[in-house]
Design an enzyme around this catalytic site. Structure first.
Site, short mmCIF file in Angstrom:
data_model
loop_
_atom_site.label_atom_id
_atom_site.label_comp_id
_atom_site.label_asym_id
_atom_site.label_seq_id
_atom_site.Cartn_x
_atom_site.Cartn_y
_atom_site.Cartn_z
N HIS A 1 0.83 -1.20 0.00
CA HIS A 1 0.00 0.00 0.00
C HIS A 1 0.86 1.25 0.00
O HIS A 1 2.08 1.20 0.25
CB HIS A 1 -0.94 0.02 1.21
N ASP B 1 0.86 5.07 1.70
CA ASP B 1 0.22 5.80 2.80
C ASP B 1 -0.52 7.05 2.32
O ASP B 1 -1.60 7.37 2.82
CB ASP B 1 1.27 6.19 3.85
N HIS C 1 5.01 0.02 -0.02
CA HIS C 1 5.60 -0.90 0.96
C HIS C 1 4.58 -1.90 1.49
O HIS C 1 3.39 -1.79 1.24
CB HIS C 1 6.18 -0.11 2.13
N ARG D 1 5.23 -9.15 17.19
CA ARG D 1 5.92 -7.95 16.70
C ARG D 1 5.18 -6.72 17.22
O ARG D 1 3.99 -6.57 16.98
CB ARG D 1 5.92 -7.98 15.18
#
Length: 320
Positions: A231, A233, A289, A299
């Site tokens: 996607h 941003d 990214h 995570r």
């Protein structure tokens, strides 16, 4: 006894001679040997070509798997201790469809990584804030979100406002010191972004969404859990001009998979998370990214985003 072969007989497909003379048999064997000697180089060549095709096919399949993995170069390894790394890339046209703010809207685009802005100890303290907040809820799927600004918290397959949902109990979860640390960390990241892109830190405004994320290998239950899709941003959130991520856990130690990948044409780049590491980048299509799927462990990270448009700015969170 000699048995002759009738002249003019043709053996068609599927036919077979019932009687051959001994002399004819020897002649046929001799002819077959001669043809075999003549055909041998071609058979060898066919075999060599077949092997070459198999090897080439295997290599292409391997390259396809590598491309699907999307990682061809590591910009920041987990074991590195990076003072400052910055790579400039050409800006996309995404910013042209939004109001421009001179001295802030990106004209110099790129991506940076640093381990020198936030200490590992500070990252551990920030992570404990995330852990306490997310202990109140959490997604049924693999990705849980906590937004201290809006109060948004993953709860099952939905979101709740933790300030309204839990009321006075929030005072037992967070402290004023927690929010002060969060604010201080945000300010230092803002300063680093401004320095890297040659703009004034005062021209940047915090914007939404800015949030903690906790990701594990639980299967997705809703689209909110599907964090791994590529996607942009600036396309997803029109207000974003600069994006940053502060990593709060360690790749290979706390989790496997989950690397951050810039999807560049022909050669992707990856960042391996490390507690205290900050990655930052301009938010347009020049920095398409994704995040790899987490394979094991958990995570933690916090996404902190900035806009040049004061109309899209938000304040720091306060303990309500």
């Amino acid at each position: 006894m000699h048995v002759g072969v009738q002249k003019g007989v043709s053996w068609g497909a599927g036919s077979s001679p019932l009687v051959l003379t001994c002399g004819c048999d020897r002649s046929l064997r001799s002819a077959k040997k001669s043809r075999a000697r003549q055909d041998w180089p071609w058979r060898w060549l066919k075999a060599a070509l077949l092997v070459s095709l198999v090897v080439a096919g295997g290599f292409l399949s391997w390259r396809c798997l590598q491309n699907e993995d999307g990682v061809t170069e590591v910009l920041a390894r987990h074991g590195d201790n990076l003072r400052d790394t910055f790579i400039e890339v050409p800006c996309s046209e995404d910013y042209d469809s939004h109001k421009r703010f001179e001295g802030c809207t990106p004209r110099k685009c790129g991506r940076g990584v640093t381990d020198a802005v936030i200490t590992r100890e500070e990252a551990e303290r920030i992570r404990r804030i995330a852990e306490r907040g997310l202990s109140l809820g959490g997604s049924d799927g693999g990705a849980s979100i906590l937004d201290l600004h809006s109060g948004a918290l993953s709860l099952g397959k939905h979101f709740v406002n933790l300030y309204r949902y839990f009321g006075d109990k929030i005072q037992d979860i967070f402290t004023e010191e927690d929010f002060a640390l969060y604010r201080d960390v945000r300010q230092r990241i803002q300063q680093r972004i401004a320095q890297a892109f040659g703009i004034s830190a005062a021209s940047l405004y915090l914007t939404k969404p800015t949030f903690f994320s906790r990701i594990n290998n639980t299967g997705a239950k809703t689209t909110h859990d599907e964090y791994w899709h590529p996607h942009v941003d600036k396309v997803t959130y029109g207000s974003f001009d600069y994006t940053s991520l502060l990593y709060l856990s360690d790749y290979t130690e706390d989790f496997g998979g989950g690397r951050f990948v810039f999807m560049d044409a022909g050669s992707n780049k990856t960042i391996e998370p490390r507690a205290g590491r900050v990655s930052f980048f301009t938010s347009g299509s020049e920095n398409l990214h994704r995040v790899e799927k987490v394979q094991w462990g958990t995570r933690y990270a916090v996404t902190i985003s900035f806009t040049c448009n004061p109309d899209h700015g938000i304040g720091d969170p306060v303990l309500k």
